[in-house]
Enzyme design. Structure first.
Site, PDB file in Angstrom:
ATOM      1  N   GLU A 186     -53.520  38.298  62.996  1.00  0.00           N
ATOM      2  CA  GLU A 186     -53.983  37.772  64.242  1.00  0.00           C
ATOM      3  C   GLU A 186     -54.759  38.719  64.827  1.00  0.00           C
ATOM      4  O   GLU A 186     -54.587  39.952  64.864  1.00  0.00           O
ATOM      5  CB  GLU A 186     -52.617  37.686  65.408  1.00  0.00           C
ATOM      6  N   ARG A 187     -55.931  38.508  65.554  1.00  0.00           N
ATOM      7  CA  ARG A 187     -56.968  39.223  66.136  1.00  0.00           C
ATOM      8  C   ARG A 187     -57.559  40.088  64.924  1.00  0.00           C
ATOM      9  O   ARG A 187     -57.897  41.063  65.163  1.00  0.00           O
ATOM     10  CB  ARG A 187     -56.468  40.027  67.321  1.00  0.00           C
ATOM     11  N   ASN A 229     -45.921  38.704  67.205  1.00  0.00           N
ATOM     12  CA  ASN A 229     -45.580  37.298  67.288  1.00  0.00           C
ATOM     13  C   ASN A 229     -45.022  37.001  65.964  1.00  0.00           C
ATOM     14  O   ASN A 229     -45.396  36.868  64.966  1.00  0.00           O
ATOM     15  CB  ASN A 229     -46.716  36.243  67.348  1.00  0.00           C
ATOM     16  N   GLU A 312     -45.613  35.693  76.072  1.00  0.00           N
ATOM     17  CA  GLU A 312     -46.278  34.463  75.475  1.00  0.00           C
ATOM     18  C   GLU A 312     -45.568  33.595  74.498  1.00  0.00           C
ATOM     19  O   GLU A 312     -46.186  33.218  73.339  1.00  0.00           O
ATOM     20  CB  GLU A 312     -47.721  35.212  74.510  1.00  0.00           C
ATOM     21  N   ARG A 345     -41.970  46.193  73.961  1.00  0.00           N
ATOM     22  CA  ARG A 345     -43.285  46.014  74.713  1.00  0.00           C
ATOM     23  C   ARG A 345     -43.233  45.525  75.996  1.00  0.00           C
ATOM     24  O   ARG A 345     -42.602  44.673  76.120  1.00  0.00           O
ATOM     25  CB  ARG A 345     -44.171  45.035  73.734  1.00  0.00           C
ATOM     26  N   LYS A 386     -49.159  48.647  77.218  1.00  0.00           N
ATOM     27  CA  LYS A 386     -50.831  48.523  77.266  1.00  0.00           C
ATOM     28  C   LYS A 386     -51.691  49.491  78.239  1.00  0.00           C
ATOM     29  O   LYS A 386     -51.152  49.475  79.407  1.00  0.00           O
ATOM     30  CB  LYS A 386     -51.290  46.873  77.110  1.00  0.00           C
ATOM     31  N   ASP A 391     -55.238  43.299  79.450  1.00  0.00           N
ATOM     32  CA  ASP A 391     -55.291  42.920  77.895  1.00  0.00           C
ATOM     33  C   ASP A 391     -56.336  43.575  77.402  1.00  0.00           C
ATOM     34  O   ASP A 391     -57.289  42.786  76.908  1.00  0.00           O
ATOM     35  CB  ASP A 391     -55.090  41.497  77.886  1.00  0.00           C
ATOM     36  N   GLU A 413     -50.228  51.943  74.728  1.00  0.00           N
ATOM     37  CA  GLU A 413     -50.596  50.905  73.642  1.00  0.00           C
ATOM     38  C   GLU A 413     -52.042  50.588  73.767  1.00  0.00           C
ATOM     39  O   GLU A 413     -52.704  50.473  74.846  1.00  0.00           O
ATOM     40  CB  GLU A 413     -49.675  49.708  73.674  1.00  0.00           C
ATOM     41  N   GLU A 419     -60.653  42.819  69.754  1.00  0.00           N
ATOM     42  CA  GLU A 419     -60.164  41.483  69.983  1.00  0.00           C
ATOM     43  C   GLU A 419     -61.511  41.066  71.294  1.00  0.00           C
ATOM     44  O   GLU A 419     -61.887  40.044  71.332  1.00  0.00           O
ATOM     45  CB  GLU A 419     -58.872  41.329  70.666  1.00  0.00           C
ATOM     46  N   GLU A 537     -70.251  47.208  77.524  1.00  0.00           N
ATOM     47  CA  GLU A 537     -69.677  46.926  78.736  1.00  0.00           C
ATOM     48  C   GLU A 537     -70.878  46.296  79.610  1.00  0.00           C
ATOM     49  O   GLU A 537     -70.926  45.428  80.325  1.00  0.00           O
ATOM     50  CB  GLU A 537     -69.395  48.105  79.320  1.00  0.00           C
ATOM     51  N   TRP A 567     -53.539  31.198  81.885  1.00  0.00           N
ATOM     52  CA  TRP A 567     -53.488  32.472  81.403  1.00  0.00           C
ATOM     53  C   TRP A 567     -53.379  33.635  82.591  1.00  0.00           C
ATOM     54  O   TRP A 567     -53.042  34.462  82.648  1.00  0.00           O
ATOM     55  CB  TRP A 567     -54.452  33.062  80.354  1.00  0.00           C
TER      56      TRP A 567
HETATM   57  O1  GCW Z   1     -54.307  40.241  73.635  1.00  0.00           O
HETATM   58  C1  GCW Z   1     -53.352  39.579  73.272  1.00  0.00           C
HETATM   59  C2  GCW Z   1     -53.625  38.587  72.349  1.00  0.00           C
HETATM   60  C3  GCW Z   1     -52.380  37.913  71.409  1.00  0.00           C
HETATM   61  C4  GCW Z   1     -51.542  38.944  71.191  1.00  0.00           C
HETATM   62  C5  GCW Z   1     -51.114  39.487  72.465  1.00  0.00           C
HETATM   63  C6  GCW Z   1     -50.035  40.675  72.360  1.00  0.00           C
HETATM   64  C7  GCW Z   1     -50.019  39.423  69.319  1.00  0.00           C
HETATM   65  O2  GCW Z   1     -54.644  37.770  72.429  1.00  0.00           O
HETATM   66  O3  GCW Z   1     -52.879  37.348  70.361  1.00  0.00           O
HETATM   67  O4  GCW Z   1     -50.514  38.772  70.361  1.00  0.00           O
HETATM   68  O5  GCW Z   1     -52.297  39.940  73.191  1.00  0.00           O
HETATM   69  O6  GCW Z   1     -50.513  41.898  72.548  1.00  0.00           O
HETATM   70  O7  GCW Z   1     -49.091  40.347  72.069  1.00  0.00           O
END
Ligand code: GCW
Length: 705
Positions: A186-187, A229, A312, A345, A386, A391, A413, A419, A537, A567
């Site tokens: 993923e990503r 996930n 999510e 998390r 994070k 994100d 994090e 991504e 940027e 979202w």
């Molecule tokens: O940045 C988003 C991503 C998801 C990711 C999620 C997370 C693993 O788009 O793909 O899922 O964050 O951090 O859990």
């Protein structure tokens, strides 16, 4: 017999005995063999030439080391043996006039990863209290090259090096089963997974061993091996697939790296057939305690569990009316007796928002869900937050939740995989961005920084450490774009010392990775990457507006991509202005989550930093920034300049490409072609969007569509 480490299937308590002196002298640990099909990254053979041409004494007393330390001791010996075999030096006794002495001595240093260096009488001496420190000391010498041995970089005074925190982690978002949308990783933008392929854990973990070595040489010591996930197949890592985790842990251990697994809140149901996952249910508690017993019986130095819950679509304790503290503490109790950690998390927000609802502000979510529970998390829970409230955007404010939990262990994090920063197709070096975030003083100039909080130097004195999503895959260059290796390297180095100069780290990476390069060639890579974050940027979402990307893929310009989705990330652009009003006075009230002085700095248009103005305020396009430019002119100017900078990088690259190995040159050239097209799209689409919304022309009359 001391089995080659890659073949050891599992650790038992009996393995924790001290190796005999013969075992200590045994160098049967597989020497790091160069595989021409895989790029050596920052550990090419040439990087070992200065060390490997010396006479080296290694002294590690036989002691009751943990399995981890004992295996790292073997690694130190194997690394030294391989280096001298390749470069003409020798392994000698300490009494036999060595040039280099690597010594484990009784030390009162409490940190097993610390080491000291000194140079005198022609000898470079590294000491540590534990083989783990010695391994880091060895890689320190490799990084310094000749300067480690001629007295120029290491002087007579004993110099101590120690990591800022014991928790320096990489999280893999790798799936065992190829996900229909997200794929194997993923990503992930670097091919497949180094761990898994098409539904199974790879038989051959050679790449993982090479990865472990690269990570150790950069400072990483914890790795979570599967996506947060967690699907049904990945849940089985706690069950019938546990032997595969054992195999992976066996490959990481010789390089001082502890293995973690991401777990699903639904595991008691999926694996144990339980009908509930309620953390207050005795059966659920027992199920997790049994699972933990099983894992630690198989891997005594296992690190712990990472969990994404109520986020999510991942299940979590909310369904049972329980809090995240309830959930985390239940897992913490299950792993506590094993010394295990729960990385819980904080990426919890409503992803089923109605865009018509102007009250809900996703940026507020982590703080709202976690800050009220400060002080209630168990000692072995690390709340992983994070760096920003949204994100991993190219520019967003720092997360106020990080500063709101002095009585909780907080890990910051980050995302090494890009991504939202160009998918390793664009040349973007993140060291400078991370460094700026890590040094953000939460209570104003001179106060505790994000790094201080994460390393236990903040108000409550609790250390949670650092975690970041890896950018590695089975690509020959590891990271898709060869220059994206610099990000992985920098991440490790900054976790060890978050105050280190990110540009010095970049140069260090260039020097190690491209050993034969002329000064001019090194300068080209430096110039391409040095301010590449700022360049990215410039040509993407302006002034902290965030998320102007295509939904789902998160690549390429789509200014309204997320504007009307559930979202929860909006910019509210209309004909008059743009930006998210997060003020207390007229907006979502998010600014109040910051301590002074930032709450008022961000609240007022007079003091908010330009680069975050649209993150905190909705302003007219004609609003004059502190720079003196209007918002609209800033957008146009930066987008034109961003593309010009990329063109300049490409021109510099083309002039220097011939100096690079052909495979590197080919890949970088191919990536630049993609970046040029993508950057041109970004420039034109963002500029056109703003021109059409505002009707305000570019002062310089440049072409906008
Ligand atoms: O940045 C988003 C991503 C998801 C990711 C999620 C997370 C693993 O788009 O793909 O899922 O964050 O951090 O859990």
């Amino acid at each position: 017999m001391w089995l080659p480490l890659c073949c050891k299937r599992s650790q038992t308590a009996a393995d924790r005995r001290a190796p005999t002196p013969e075992e200590h002298n045994d160098v049967s640990t597989p020497a790091p063999v160069a595989d021409p099909a895989v790029h050596p990254a920052w550990l090419p053979d040439a990087a070992f030439a200065p060390l490997g041409s010396r006479r080296i004494a290694v002294e590690i007393p036989a002691r009751d080391w943990s399995t981890l330390s004992a295996q790292v001791a073997q690694t130190v010996r194997a690394e030294v043996a391989a280096a001298v075999a390749t470069h003409g030096g020798a392994v000698v006794d300490a009494s036999d006039a060595p040039d280099v002495a690597l010594v484990v001595i009784a030390h009162n240093d409490q940190d097993p990863e610390a080491f000291t260096v000194a140079h005198g009488g022609g000898v470079t001496r590294v000491t540590a209290a534990d083989p783990r420190g010695l391994l880091y000391g060895l890689f320190h010498l490799v990084r310094l090259g000749e300067a480690a041995f001629d007295g120029s970089a290491i002087g007579e005074d004993v110099e101590r090096h120690a990591p800022a925190t014991a928790l320096r982690m990489l999280d893999h978002w790798d799936n065992i089963a190829v996900h229909p949308v997200m794929g194997q990783v993923e990503r992930g933008y670097s091919g497949g997974s180094i761990f898994y392929r098409d539904g199974v854990v790879r038989e051959d973990l050679t790449r993982v061993a090479r990865y472990a070595r690269l990570l150790a040489a950069s400072g990483i010591n914890h790795v979570a091996v599967n996506n947060v996930n967690v699907g049904p197949l990945e849940t089985r890592l706690l069950g019938d697939l546990l032997p595969d985790v054992v195999r992976i842990a066996d490959v990481f251990r010789p390089y001082g790296i502890q293995t973690h697994v991401s777990v699903s809140w639904a595991a008691p149901g999926r694996l144990g057939g339980l009908e509930t996952s309620d953390p207050f249910d005795a059966g659920v508690q027992q199920w997790w305690a049994d699972a933990a017993d099983r894992v630690w019986a198989a891997i005594p130095d296992f690190g712990g569990f990472v969990i994404k819950a109520d986020s999510e679509g991942q299940p979590g304790p909310f369904v049972y009316g329980r809090t995240h503290a309830d959930g985390a503490n239940m897992l913490a109790a299950a792993v506590a007796k094993h010394g295990g950690l729960i990385h819980w998390r904080a990426f919890v927000y409503n992803h089923e928002q109605n865009w018509r609802d102007r009250k809900t502000d996703r940026a507020k979510a982590a703080y709202q869900h976690f800050a009220p529970y400060d002080g209630t998390f168990a000692e072995n829970v690390v709340v992983q937050i994070k760096h920003g409230p949204l994100d991993f955007q190219v520019r967003e404010a720092t997360s106020p939740a990080i500063a709101a939990m002095p009585n909780t262990r907080v890990a910051a994090e980050f995302q090494v995989t890009t991504e939202y920063l160009g998918h390793q197709k664009h040349a973007v070096y993140l060291g400078r961005m991370w460094s700026e975030l890590l040094s953000f003083p939460y209570w104003g100039e001179g106060s505790a920084t994000m790094a201080d909080i994460a390393t236990g130097r903040g108000p409550g004195g609790r250390a949670g450490g650092f975690a970041a999503v890896s950018n590695v895959g089975d690509d020959v260059f590891w990271t898709g774009h060869p220059f994206s290796q610099a990000n992985l390297y920098a991440w490790g180095r900054l976790t060890w010392d978050p105050t280190a100069d990110p540009i010095a780290i970049l140069d260090e990476w260039i020097g190690l990775t491209f050993p034969g390069l002329s000064a001019a060639g090194r300068q080209v890579v430096h110039a391409i990457l040095d301010e590449s974050w700022e360049t990215y940027e410039m040509y993407t979402a302006p002034l902290g507006v965030c998320f102007m990307v295509y939904p789902h893929s998160h690549y390429g310009p789509s200014p309204d991509g997320y504007e009307y989705t559930p979202w929860g990330t909006y910019h509210f652009a209309d004909r008059d202005g743009i930006g998210v009003d997060r003020t207390v006075a007229t907006g979502s009230g998010y600014t109040a989550q910051y301590p002074a002085p930032w709450a008022s700095v961000y609240e007022s248009l007079d003091t908010v930093p330009d680069e975050l103005v649209l993150f905190f305020h909705h302003v007219p396009y004609t609003h004059v920034l502190r720079s003196g430019k209007t918002v609209i002119q800033h957008v146009y100017d930066t987008h034109f300049e961003g593309l010009e900078r990329v063109e300049a990088s490409i021109a510099a690259w083309e002039a220097a490409a011939a100096e690079f190995p052909a495979d590197v040159a080919g890949r970088v050239t191919e990536r630049f072609a993609e970046q040029l097209g993508s950057t041109t799209d970004w420039r034109d689409i963002v500029n056109t969007y703003f021109l059409r919304k505002s009707g305000l022309p570019d002062e310089q009359g440049r072409r906008i569509y």
